[in-house]
Structures are given as structure tokens and as C-alpha cells.
Design an enzyme around this catalytic site. Structure first.
Site, PDB file in Angstrom:
ATOM      1  N   GLU A 118     -17.850  26.703  30.783  1.00  0.00           N
ATOM      2  CA  GLU A 118     -18.527  25.479  31.200  1.00  0.00           C
ATOM      3  C   GLU A 118     -19.192  24.856  29.976  1.00  0.00           C
ATOM      4  O   GLU A 118     -19.705  25.577  29.126  1.00  0.00           O
ATOM      5  CB  GLU A 118     -19.630  25.768  32.233  1.00  0.00           C
ATOM      6  CG  GLU A 118     -19.135  25.913  33.645  1.00  0.00           C
ATOM      7  CD  GLU A 118     -18.839  27.360  33.997  1.00  0.00           C
ATOM      8  OE1 GLU A 118     -19.317  28.249  33.248  1.00  0.00           O
ATOM      9  OE2 GLU A 118     -18.134  27.614  34.980  1.00  0.00           O
ATOM     10  N   TYR A 128     -13.455  22.798  21.620  1.00  0.00           N
ATOM     11  CA  TYR A 128     -12.594  23.454  22.606  1.00  0.00           C
ATOM     12  C   TYR A 128     -11.257  22.711  22.750  1.00  0.00           C
ATOM     13  O   TYR A 128     -10.197  23.335  22.797  1.00  0.00           O
ATOM     14  CB  TYR A 128     -13.304  23.550  23.957  1.00  0.00           C
ATOM     15  CG  TYR A 128     -14.606  24.327  23.913  1.00  0.00           C
ATOM     16  CD1 TYR A 128     -14.674  25.553  23.258  1.00  0.00           C
ATOM     17  CD2 TYR A 128     -15.766  23.852  24.523  1.00  0.00           C
ATOM     18  CE1 TYR A 128     -15.866  26.278  23.204  1.00  0.00           C
ATOM     19  CE2 TYR A 128     -16.955  24.570  24.482  1.00  0.00           C
ATOM     20  CZ  TYR A 128     -17.003  25.776  23.814  1.00  0.00           C
ATOM     21  OH  TYR A 128     -18.167  26.491  23.752  1.00  0.00           O
TER      22      TYR A 128
HETATM   23  C1  LIG Z   1     -20.718  23.928  19.369  1.00  0.00           C
HETATM   24  C2  LIG Z   1     -20.963  24.770  18.124  1.00  0.00           C
HETATM   25  C3  LIG Z   1     -20.812  26.254  18.488  1.00  0.00           C
HETATM   26  C4  LIG Z   1     -19.894  24.410  17.081  1.00  0.00           C
HETATM   27  O1  LIG Z   1     -20.062  25.278  15.976  1.00  0.00           O
HETATM   28  P1  LIG Z   1     -19.716  24.810  14.480  1.00  0.00           P
HETATM   29  O2  LIG Z   1     -19.729  26.028  13.638  1.00  0.00           O
HETATM   30  O3  LIG Z   1     -20.583  23.692  14.072  1.00  0.00           O
HETATM   31  O4  LIG Z   1     -18.234  24.270  14.694  1.00  0.00           O
HETATM   32  P2  LIG Z   1     -17.103  24.136  13.577  1.00  0.00           P
HETATM   33  O5  LIG Z   1     -17.688  23.871  12.243  1.00  0.00           O
HETATM   34  O6  LIG Z   1     -16.183  25.297  13.710  1.00  0.00           O
HETATM   35  O7  LIG Z   1     -16.393  22.793  14.083  1.00  0.00           O
HETATM   36  C5  LIG Z   1     -15.152  22.826  14.728  1.00  0.00           C
HETATM   37  C6  LIG Z   1     -14.873  21.461  15.350  1.00  0.00           C
HETATM   38  O8  LIG Z   1     -15.730  21.227  16.446  1.00  0.00           O
HETATM   39  C7  LIG Z   1     -16.015  19.823  16.543  1.00  0.00           C
HETATM   40  N1  LIG Z   1     -17.446  19.625  16.340  1.00  0.00           N
HETATM   41  C8  LIG Z   1     -18.369  20.563  16.077  1.00  0.00           C
HETATM   42  N2  LIG Z   1     -19.594  19.999  16.029  1.00  0.00           N
HETATM   43  C9  LIG Z   1     -19.437  18.683  16.268  1.00  0.00           C
HETATM   44  C10 LIG Z   1     -20.341  17.577  16.362  1.00  0.00           C
HETATM   45  N3  LIG Z   1     -21.663  17.727  16.159  1.00  0.00           N
HETATM   46  N4  LIG Z   1     -19.833  16.373  16.644  1.00  0.00           N
HETATM   47  C11 LIG Z   1     -18.513  16.194  16.826  1.00  0.00           C
HETATM   48  N5  LIG Z   1     -17.590  17.207  16.752  1.00  0.00           N
HETATM   49  C12 LIG Z   1     -18.061  18.430  16.471  1.00  0.00           C
HETATM   50  C13 LIG Z   1     -15.207  19.158  15.446  1.00  0.00           C
HETATM   51  O9  LIG Z   1     -13.944  18.848  15.996  1.00  0.00           O
HETATM   52  C14 LIG Z   1     -15.082  20.292  14.443  1.00  0.00           C
HETATM   53  O10 LIG Z   1     -13.997  20.151  13.599  1.00  0.00           O
HETATM   54  P3  LIG Z   1     -14.194  19.363  12.180  1.00  0.00           P
HETATM   55  O11 LIG Z   1     -15.440  19.915  11.537  1.00  0.00           O
HETATM   56  O12 LIG Z   1     -12.929  19.699  11.469  1.00  0.00           O
HETATM   57  O13 LIG Z   1     -14.343  17.929  12.555  1.00  0.00           O
HETATM   58  C15 LIG Z   1     -22.360  24.486  17.499  1.00  0.00           C
HETATM   59  O14 LIG Z   1     -22.529  23.098  17.352  1.00  0.00           O
HETATM   60  C16 LIG Z   1     -23.523  25.026  18.298  1.00  0.00           C
HETATM   61  O15 LIG Z   1     -23.884  26.201  18.156  1.00  0.00           O
HETATM   62  N6  LIG Z   1     -24.128  24.165  19.166  1.00  0.00           N
HETATM   63  C17 LIG Z   1     -25.284  24.569  19.966  1.00  0.00           C
HETATM   64  C18 LIG Z   1     -24.872  25.530  21.069  1.00  0.00           C
HETATM   65  C19 LIG Z   1     -23.759  24.951  21.918  1.00  0.00           C
HETATM   66  O16 LIG Z   1     -23.787  23.799  22.320  1.00  0.00           O
HETATM   67  N7  LIG Z   1     -22.761  25.814  22.230  1.00  0.00           N
HETATM   68  C20 LIG Z   1     -21.636  25.455  23.077  1.00  0.00           C
HETATM   69  C21 LIG Z   1     -21.975  25.705  24.500  1.00  0.00           C
HETATM   70  S1  LIG Z   1     -20.614  25.277  25.581  1.00  0.00           S
END
Ligand SMILES: CC(C)(COP(=O)(O)OP(=O)(O)OC[C@H]1O[C@@H](n2cnc3c(N)ncnc32)[C@H](O)[C@@H]1OP(=O)(O)O)[C@@H](O)C(=O)NCCC(=O)NCCS
EC number: 2.3.1.266
Length: 155
Positions: free
Chosen positions: A102, A114
Site C-alpha cells: 500500500e 514502484y
Molecule cells: C520512497 C523512498 C524509499 C525512495 O528511496 P530512495 O533511496 O530515495 O529512492 P531511489 O534513489 O532508489 O529512487 C528510485 C526512483 O524512485 C523515484 N523517486 C524517488 N524519490 C522520488 C521523489 N522524491 N520524487 C519523484 N520520484 C522519486 C524516482 O523514479 C527514482 O529514480 P531516479 O532517481 O532515477 O529518478 C524514500 O523516499 C523514503 O524513504 N521515503 C519516506 C518513506 C516512504 O515514503 N516509504 C514508502 C512507503 S510506501
């Protein structure tokens, strides 16, 4: 970046990262309750520091991604994608039929991640998440391993 099983000794850092990631973070007791045989908990380290984690529950042959979080200072460097790919590969190896999750309707960053890894939206749960004034919908996303098995069978 290295990935290893998360341990209960990691919880102080996990709770710190959790508070950076969510307006309604999990408590320590929720995390402690996830250390069970049918759950998989993964830790991602960068430069020997815990930088992210994932919590997955195996239920009825399906892997439910319950939590994926990366430290605020380490985001957008591929850590989330690494963790996601790892838990997907482990779920497939453990015989799960799909990975389900979710995600908040407003969490476009996570949704982009995702979707870019092949997950599709399969449903919506109205009011699933607590919010400021109003509760927020969740989108349900899934990655099915069956659909990946396109190889032709025996003649
Ligand atoms: C979601 C989360 C886990 C992503 O982790 P991350 O290490 O920043 O992600 P990555 O660097 O591997 O990014 C992978 C892709 O995700 C997408 N993405 C990640 N953060 C993004 C943002 N802030 N805005 C838009 N796209 C984003 C992009 O497609 C990105 O690819 P790119 O960097 O080549 O454009 C992180 O933002 C987080 O911990 N957020 C808070 C907790 C959360 O919301 N968890 C998910 C619950 S469902």
C-alpha cells in the site's frame, strides 16, 4: 551499498530513520513484533552506516511490503531501488506468488519507484492512512511473478 538482515540491535537507528520518513512513524514495539519467522527484515548500509530498511510479511504465499524507508540524507542515490530489488528477488526465491504493498495517494516519489520496477496499481483503499484532518487513501500496488513466466512450456 550492502544489504543484510536487519537485527533488533539496529532499532535505535531504524527509529531515527523512521521518524524522518513518516508523519505517523511505527513505534519500537511495532518493529519488535516484526521479528518473526514469517517476516523478512532487510537493512541497507552505506559506508558502514544503516541507511535504510525494508519489512516484508509472507502471508498465504504472498509477500506484503509493510515498510520501505531510506534516511533523508541518503535519498535519491539508488538505495530505495536496491532494497526493493533485493526484497523482490528474495520473495521470488522463497516461492511467493507476488509482492503487494500500500502507498499513500500523495506519495508520488514512492509510486514512481514502484512503477519503474514493474508494479501496477490493482486497487484503492479509501481512508486507509491517518492524516492531518482527514484520512488519506492508499493505492494497492502489486508485482506478480506469474506474469514474468512467459517462457514457452514443453511442446
Ligand atoms: C520512497 C523512498 C524509499 C525512495 O528511496 P530512495 O533511496 O530515495 O529512492 P531511489 O534513489 O532508489 O529512487 C528510485 C526512483 O524512485 C523515484 N523517486 C524517488 N524519490 C522520488 C521523489 N522524491 N520524487 C519523484 N520520484 C522519486 C524516482 O523514479 C527514482 O529514480 P531516479 O532517481 O532515477 O529518478 C524514500 O523516499 C523514503 O524513504 N521515503 C519516506 C518513506 C516512504 O515514503 N516509504 C514508502 C512507503 S510506501
Amino acid at each position: 551499498m550492502t544489504i543484510r538482515p536487519l537485527s533488533q540491535d539496529d532499532l535505535p537507528e531504524v527509529l531515527d530513520i523512521e521518524c524522518q520518513g513518516y508523519s505517523f512513524p511505527w513505534s519500537e514495539s511495532v518493529f519488535r513484533g516484526c521479528f518473526r519467522p514469517d517476516y523478512r527484515l532487510w537493512a541497507l548500509e552505506m559506508c558502514d552506516r544503516l541507511s535504510g530498511y525494508a519489512v516484508v510479511a509472507y502471508m498465504a504465499g504472498e509477500a506484503h511490503l509493510l515498510n520501505l524507508c531510506v534516511a533523508a540524507s541518503q535519498r535519491r542515490s539508488g538505495a530505495g531501488r536496491r532494497l526493493l530489488r533485493h526484497l523482490v528477488a528474495e520473495s521470488a526465491r522463497d516461492g511467493m506468488s507476488q509482492v503487494l504493498l500500500e502507498v499513500r495517494d500523495s506519495n508520488t516519489g514512492a509510486m514512481n519507484l514502484y512503477a519503474s520496477e514493474g508494479f501496477s496499481v490493482i486497487g484503492r483503499r479509501p481512508g486507509y492512512y491517518p492524516g492531518g484532518r482527514e484520512r488519506e487513501d492508499a493505492l494497492v500496488m502489486a508485482l506478480s511473478f506469474d506474469s514474468r513466466c512467459d517462457s514457452p512450456g514443453p511442446p
